[in-house]
Design an enzyme around this catalytic site. Structure first.
Site, PDB file in Angstrom:
ATOM      1  N   HIS A 163       3.575   3.626  20.835  1.00  0.00           N
ATOM      2  CA  HIS A 163       3.237   4.498  19.707  1.00  0.00           C
ATOM      3  C   HIS A 163       1.762   4.886  19.818  1.00  0.00           C
ATOM      4  O   HIS A 163       0.917   4.471  19.040  1.00  0.00           O
ATOM      5  CB  HIS A 163       3.503   3.745  18.397  1.00  0.00           C
ATOM      6  CG  HIS A 163       3.321   4.588  17.177  1.00  0.00           C
ATOM      7  ND1 HIS A 163       3.879   5.829  17.026  1.00  0.00           N
ATOM      8  CD2 HIS A 163       2.643   4.352  16.025  1.00  0.00           C
ATOM      9  CE1 HIS A 163       3.552   6.316  15.841  1.00  0.00           C
ATOM     10  NE2 HIS A 163       2.794   5.438  15.226  1.00  0.00           N
TER      11      HIS A 163
ATOM     12  N   GLY B  69       0.822  -1.211   0.000  1.00  0.00           N
ATOM     13  CA  GLY B  69       0.000   0.000   0.000  1.00  0.00           C
ATOM     14  C   GLY B  69       0.852   1.255   0.000  1.00  0.00           C
ATOM     15  O   GLY B  69       1.916   1.305  -0.626  1.00  0.00           O
TER      16      GLY B  69
HETATM   17  N1  NAD Z   1       4.346   2.509  13.104  1.00  0.00           N
HETATM   18  C1  NAD Z   1       4.091   3.714  12.609  1.00  0.00           C
HETATM   19  O1  NAD Z   1       4.703   4.696  13.013  1.00  0.00           O
HETATM   20  C2  NAD Z   1       3.049   3.876  11.541  1.00  0.00           C
HETATM   21  C3  NAD Z   1       2.948   5.084  10.807  1.00  0.00           C
HETATM   22  C4  NAD Z   1       1.992   5.170   9.806  1.00  0.00           C
HETATM   23  C5  NAD Z   1       1.145   4.093   9.529  1.00  0.00           C
HETATM   24  N2  NAD Z   1       1.263   2.954  10.268  1.00  0.00           N
HETATM   25  C6  NAD Z   1       0.435   1.773  10.004  1.00  0.00           C
HETATM   26  O2  NAD Z   1       0.975   1.043   8.902  1.00  0.00           O
HETATM   27  C7  NAD Z   1      -0.047   0.243   8.310  1.00  0.00           C
HETATM   28  C8  NAD Z   1      -0.029   0.397   6.785  1.00  0.00           C
HETATM   29  O3  NAD Z   1      -0.345   1.727   6.413  1.00  0.00           O
HETATM   30  P1  NAD Z   1      -0.536   2.096   4.850  1.00  0.00           P
HETATM   31  O4  NAD Z   1      -0.829   3.550   4.807  1.00  0.00           O
HETATM   32  O5  NAD Z   1       0.582   1.541   4.032  1.00  0.00           O
HETATM   33  O6  NAD Z   1      -1.865   1.262   4.531  1.00  0.00           O
HETATM   34  P2  NAD Z   1      -2.418   0.786   3.097  1.00  0.00           P
HETATM   35  O7  NAD Z   1      -3.862   0.462   3.274  1.00  0.00           O
HETATM   36  O8  NAD Z   1      -2.043   1.778   2.049  1.00  0.00           O
HETATM   37  O9  NAD Z   1      -1.594  -0.577   2.816  1.00  0.00           O
HETATM   38  C9  NAD Z   1      -1.757  -1.716   3.578  1.00  0.00           C
HETATM   39  C10 NAD Z   1      -1.653  -2.904   2.640  1.00  0.00           C
HETATM   40  O10 NAD Z   1      -1.638  -4.113   3.437  1.00  0.00           O
HETATM   41  C11 NAD Z   1      -2.239  -5.106   2.613  1.00  0.00           C
HETATM   42  N3  NAD Z   1      -2.593  -6.312   3.357  1.00  0.00           N
HETATM   43  C12 NAD Z   1      -3.701  -6.585   4.079  1.00  0.00           C
HETATM   44  N4  NAD Z   1      -3.644  -7.847   4.575  1.00  0.00           N
HETATM   45  C13 NAD Z   1      -2.472  -8.371   4.165  1.00  0.00           C
HETATM   46  C14 NAD Z   1      -1.830  -9.635   4.355  1.00  0.00           C
HETATM   47  N5  NAD Z   1      -2.401 -10.612   5.086  1.00  0.00           N
HETATM   48  N6  NAD Z   1      -0.624  -9.831   3.777  1.00  0.00           N
HETATM   49  C15 NAD Z   1      -0.043  -8.853   3.052  1.00  0.00           C
HETATM   50  N7  NAD Z   1      -0.595  -7.653   2.837  1.00  0.00           N
HETATM   51  C16 NAD Z   1      -1.797  -7.411   3.386  1.00  0.00           C
HETATM   52  C17 NAD Z   1      -3.452  -4.379   2.018  1.00  0.00           C
HETATM   53  O11 NAD Z   1      -3.996  -5.086   0.908  1.00  0.00           O
HETATM   54  C18 NAD Z   1      -2.834  -3.033   1.653  1.00  0.00           C
HETATM   55  O12 NAD Z   1      -2.348  -3.009   0.323  1.00  0.00           O
HETATM   56  C19 NAD Z   1      -1.362   0.689   8.988  1.00  0.00           C
HETATM   57  O13 NAD Z   1      -1.716  -0.239   9.998  1.00  0.00           O
HETATM   58  C20 NAD Z   1      -1.003   2.036   9.605  1.00  0.00           C
HETATM   59  O14 NAD Z   1      -1.809   2.341  10.723  1.00  0.00           O
HETATM   60  C21 NAD Z   1       2.197   2.834  11.260  1.00  0.00           C
END
Ligand code: NAD
Length: 318
Positions: A179, A13
């Site tokens: 976090h 994503g």
């Molecule tokens: N740790 C941090 O500081 C931080 C910062 C920003 C976002 N995040 C988190 O990171 C995560 C991803 O964010 P994003 O903006 O890239 O989201 P996004 O929706 O753009 O991408 C997530 C992807 O994961 C895929 N996915 C779902 N189930 C899956 C599986 N079983 N195997 C492989 N892929 C799978 C989805 O199809 C999607 O393409 C979210 O949970 C968000 O809250 C964390």
């Protein structure tokens, strides 16, 4: 023959795509951009776009998209963004019910195909997802870490640099704890090239900056309708580079505590040396009483969501 590193990005994503671009540009290794079968073509499309970018930028890294775990086999580093991001009004903890089974599924794939990788979890709620990944895989805890502190510290560094009117390059800051909105900006360890920030910025301004940092993720979710991805990706790449190049960087990361800071069997953000063996050394710094109290509150929040995750896991296996 020398071999290139292999970096498996689980989730193609917003953050996954940005990670792939950074890995390719910095030539850290070949990239496998993995997503669920329904998104396999999306992952392949991003990979093809990036390979065409190679013709312009001149990098040699190979990027492929896939939904087959076999393509991730033998990865040196895995970075996990699988799951859903927040929508406006949601807390990170609200995501536990949706993202827990996703992380468990990813952990089973990683356990079978990438048992030697250094794993960086990004999915939220971060501290609980990294705990769950470790529970399922049973991997050496030094090889399973969570990315949050580098990002939260970068947010604080940006606000400090803007307020003090100095270059970002000279600002160092340390945000500890979970976090979540009760993360712990450790003011005593924030400096402008060694000068304590309290000598350059008034206390009330520092209070406001720390408050904005705690809500820094939510501020972007409110503006964009989804969560940040440029800085989260770069933060994780900094951790991956520290491992791949054995840099011994001292970075705030979510690591499994086994008594340090008074917490046991809990993933929480603390300063840790990242090098070729993974999270090589947890560093215990002196905290003020107020910071200790903030850390205790943050740890309690993480512990609460871990308990929710434990109940969900027990229900699913009953
Ligand atoms: N740790 C941090 O500081 C931080 C910062 C920003 C976002 N995040 C988190 O990171 C995560 C991803 O964010 P994003 O903006 O890239 O989201 P996004 O929706 O753009 O991408 C997530 C992807 O994961 C895929 N996915 C779902 N189930 C899956 C599986 N079983 N195997 C492989 N892929 C799978 C989805 O199809 C999607 O393409 C979210 O949970 C968000 O809250 C964390």
């Amino acid at each position: 023959m020398a071999k290139r590193n292999k970096i498996a990005l689980i989730g193609a994503g917003n953050i996954g795509g940005e990670l792939a671009a950074l890995v390719a540009r910095r030539q850290l290794g070949d990239v496998v951009l993995f997503d669920i079968p329904a998104k396999a073509d999306f992952a392949r499309g991003k990979a093809l776009d990036l390979m065409q970018n190679a013709a312009i930028e001149g990098f040699d890294a190979n990027v492929v998209g896939t939904s087959d775990w076999k393509d991730c086999a033998g990865a040196d580093v895995i970075i996990v963004t699988a799951g859903v991001p927040r929508k406006p009004g949601q807390s990170r903890d609200d995501l536990v019910g949706i993202n827990l089974p996703i992380i468990e599924n990813v952990a089973r794939g990683a356990k079978e195909h990438c048992p030697d990788a250094f794993t960086i979890i990004i999915s939220n709620p971060l501290d609980v997802m990294v705990w769950a990944f470790r529970e399922v895989t049973g991997f050496d805890a030094r090889k399973v870490v969570g990315m949050a502190g580098v990002l939260d510290s970068a947010r604080l560094q940006h606000f400090l640099a803007a307020e003090a009117g100095v270059s970002h390059k000279d600002v160092r800051a340390m945000v500890l704890g979970g976090h979540g909105d009760d993360m712990v900006p450790a003011r005593g360890y924030c400096t402008v090239n060694g000068v304590p920030v309290s000598e350059l910025i008034a206390a009330d301004k520092l209070d406001a900056i720390e408050k904005r940092t705690r809500g820094g993720g939510g501020e972007i979710v409110k503006l964009m309708g989804t969560s940040a991805y440029y800085a989260p990706a770069t933060a994780a790449i900094e951790m991956a580079e520290a491992y791949l190049y054995d840099q011994k960087r001292l970075l705030p990361c979510a690591v499994r505590l086994t008594g340090q800071y008074g917490y046991d069997d809990l993933y929480l953000g603390v300063p840790v040396v990242i090098g070729g063996a993974g999270a090589e050394k947890i560093v215990e710094i002196t905290l003020s009483d107020a910071e200790k109290a903030m850390l205790a509150k943050s740890a309690e929040s993480v512990r609460g969501v871990v308990e929710v995750a434990k109940r969900l896991r027990a229900q699913a296996s009953a």
